[in-house]
Design an enzyme around this catalytic site. Sequence first.
Site, PDB file in Angstrom:
ATOM      1  N   LYS A 257     -39.576  38.828   4.212  1.00  0.00           N
ATOM      2  CA  LYS A 257     -38.913  37.554   4.503  1.00  0.00           C
ATOM      3  C   LYS A 257     -38.823  37.349   6.010  1.00  0.00           C
ATOM      4  CE  LYS A 257     -35.237  34.686   2.645  1.00  0.00           C
ATOM      5  NZ  LYS A 257     -34.007  34.633   1.852  1.00  0.00           N
TER       6      LYS A 257
ATOM      7  N   ARG B  90     -35.943  40.058  -8.453  1.00  0.00           N
ATOM      8  CA  ARG B  90     -36.110  38.911  -7.543  1.00  0.00           C
ATOM      9  C   ARG B  90     -37.515  38.376  -7.706  1.00  0.00           C
ATOM     10  NH1 ARG B  90     -38.031  38.348  -2.172  1.00  0.00           N
ATOM     11  NH2 ARG B  90     -36.983  36.695  -0.962  1.00  0.00           N
TER      12      ARG B  90
ATOM     13  N   SER C  87     -25.081  36.238  -0.762  1.00  0.00           N
ATOM     14  CA  SER C  87     -25.744  36.378   0.537  1.00  0.00           C
ATOM     15  C   SER C  87     -24.871  35.756   1.615  1.00  0.00           C
ATOM     16  CB  SER C  87     -27.088  35.648   0.542  1.00  0.00           C
ATOM     17  OG  SER C  87     -28.038  36.327  -0.227  1.00  0.00           O
TER      18      SER C  87
END
Length: 208
Positions: A135, A36, A105
């Site tokens: 996040k 990521r 997701s």
Amino acid sequence: MIGGLYAITRETDDSARLLSEVEAALRGGAAVVQYRDKSGDVARQHEQASELLALCRRHRVPLIINDSLRLADLVGADGVHLGSDDGGVREARIVLGADKIIGVSCYQSLDLAVAAQAAGADYVAFGSFFASATKPSAPRADITLLQHASRVLHLPIVAIGGITPDNAESLIETGADAIAVINALFEAADIEARARCFADFFIAETED
Ligand SMILES: Cc1ncc(COP(=O)(O)OP(=O)(O)O)c(N)n1
Ligand SMILES: Cc1ncsc1CCOP(=O)(O)O
Ligand SMILES: [Mg+2]
């Protein structure tokens, strides 16, 4: 089959450190690795994803690329993880083929997961279940979502967001087949030992 510790890489321009940290997580029992990177640096992403793929292949662990179907296809990764802004499952399946892994997701939405399942996803991810420094803006999901989802879906369920050794078991006991972790894994002083701690929760679960 997606299950166990799902290690998601931290962003860094130090590729040697990235590989060393992921190798420690693999030695400790990471069952899936996801690359990521939000830098937008295509050259760095291609180099790091390619090197991670070679490492994961040596450990016989799948490498999933986050966000970018193009990068996943370009490096020949084992799959892609798609969020709401990352493109559709059907398009990814056409590009990657039947043998690659497509994850989606689904945030706090069971409806999104049902739609992802119908579209041909291989796993769904819910979260953030806990506050995440990685996040902070992530929408929060309630742990009861895992109970409902595990009754309705026939896909592996991944939990993500602020997962630590102190809260991981609650997610697994409630229905998570895999736990996706960034900071609590890669900020640990001993990454291999921390990975083993997370991986061992799944051994305990199967023995219960
Ligand atoms: C397994 C897993 N779940 C969620 C994410 C979040 O991905 P990200 O690109 O940060 O955000 P969305 O695209 O999902 O909104 C992930 N990388 N992996
Ligand atoms: C990518 C993502 N999506 C929801 S929370 C999150 C961050 C997970 O990172 P951490 O395990 O450090 O909370
Ligand atoms: Mg994304």
